[in-house]
Design an enzyme around this catalytic site. Sequence first.
Site, PDB file in Angstrom:
ATOM      1  N   GLU A 173      33.321  29.956 -31.235  1.00  0.00           N
ATOM      2  CA  GLU A 173      33.341  31.147 -30.211  1.00  0.00           C
ATOM      3  C   GLU A 173      33.675  32.463 -31.327  1.00  0.00           C
ATOM      4  O   GLU A 173      34.540  33.165 -31.033  1.00  0.00           O
ATOM      5  CB  GLU A 173      34.340  31.058 -29.048  1.00  0.00           C
ATOM      6  CG  GLU A 173      33.928  30.057 -28.105  1.00  0.00           C
ATOM      7  CD  GLU A 173      34.565  30.251 -26.984  1.00  0.00           C
ATOM      8  OE1 GLU A 173      34.314  29.904 -25.848  1.00  0.00           O
ATOM      9  OE2 GLU A 173      35.875  30.697 -27.062  1.00  0.00           O
ATOM     10  N   GLU A 179      32.849  22.791 -24.683  1.00  0.00           N
ATOM     11  CA  GLU A 179      33.949  23.278 -23.708  1.00  0.00           C
ATOM     12  C   GLU A 179      33.333  23.400 -22.093  1.00  0.00           C
ATOM     13  O   GLU A 179      32.408  24.281 -22.214  1.00  0.00           O
ATOM     14  CB  GLU A 179      34.571  24.429 -24.083  1.00  0.00           C
ATOM     15  CG  GLU A 179      35.219  24.260 -25.396  1.00  0.00           C
ATOM     16  CD  GLU A 179      36.220  25.493 -25.765  1.00  0.00           C
ATOM     17  OE1 GLU A 179      36.603  26.286 -24.671  1.00  0.00           O
ATOM     18  OE2 GLU A 179      36.625  25.636 -27.225  1.00  0.00           O
TER      19      GLU A 179
END
Length: 453
Positions: A168, A358
């Site tokens: 991320e 995720e």
Amino acid sequence: MAFRKDFLWGAASAAYQLEGGYKDDGKGMNIWDVYTNCLSAKTEKYVKYCENGNVACDHYHRWKEDIALMKELGIRNYRFSINWTRILPEGTGRVNEKGLKFYSDLVDELLKNGITPLVTLFHWDYPHRLYQRGGWLNPDSPDWFAAYTKIVVDALSDRVKYWITVNEPQVFIGLGCYLGVHAPFMKYHSCDIAQMTHNVLLAHGKAVKVIRENAKTKPVVGFAFSTPACTPAGSDAAAIEEARKNTFDFDAFNYIFTAGWWADPVFFGKYSERAYELFGDDMPQINEGDMEIISQPVDFYGVNVYESRGIIPEYGYPSDSFQGIGRTSFGWPVTPQTMYWTPKFLNERYGVPVMITENGMANNDWIALDGKVHDTQRTDYTHRYLKYLKKAADEGVDILGYMHWSVMDNFEWAEGYDKRFGLVYVDYVTQERTAKDSALWYKKVMEENGENL
């Protein structure tokens, strides 16, 4: 078609969020260590209740029992991250052999228990010494990351097959350096942000190259971006095309959080025309050979998916929300359809398998009078999202795996310990672990390869 026979079912974690042991055995300090412990953090309350990851889940000392619990819960694949300063206390140079041994022992124990390790090289815990030298803004930062990668690959690649370079960048640059709400809690100028993103992409590309040239086991390499898709407003072709367009488009504010900004250079070897239209002279400095490095081939697109990408209007609700929509404890809208559209749009545009690196929800969990944790909302949430993921797989979208976030409750960055994402409940006072009902439900899903969702 359903899920492939070799589908990777598992769970994920991040080093800073669960390890603790922040000064143990020669570990150096990262930006989260420093800025959650310094006086200004306590005064300005960067993190709720002035909490930090100094102890977290004490996984650094409890890793064997944690792995035993994972085995009991049927977790076959475990995505975890390496804490950069546990390996290189100053970020470069001297190697901390005790830190390297910790991760080597961790990998051995996982394999001993029939659990495949998926290693993430960077999950936000940037070395403070390197941040003092400019961090991601320093033109040497991609080489720092490549050197660190080489050390980890040399130590673990005889037993590790799956590699994720960065997690991320939309968050560690977007929230950490653009909005200033994550470490290092700074707000940089847009031209500096653009250069940082370019250096992160270069670091990713150089890491991919290092892995492929040095891995002792044939590697499978990707990244983990936070780039969910927009959900179409209707079922007609025009609505779907509009959602597809909005998924990859960006403007001068939200560019840092989008797939188009980050992934297009990786897969197409260039920034989009839209980027040059918006930023002009504020575009990063691109040296000869940079784009070739950035566009090193990857084996999968890892994506962290919690909610659909919402288009924010001038007034009213974002496009992924409406009055009274179901929300998690984080306030994120429950939008399971994005688990269909995200892998579909990404697979179509970039042509590689997609891994859900995720997915999960923050919930208000507690131990009930019967000693169990009845997190029915998490089970329902995960069931809804997985049904849409299965729909995508049924239609032929190439999906490599699904990693539930997270394996256990942990330090949730600026939110401290209030938000619980785990399949396992952690009592932060006693460090006692309790498997939640959702973990038992998920165990059955994994055993059945999602056939009965």
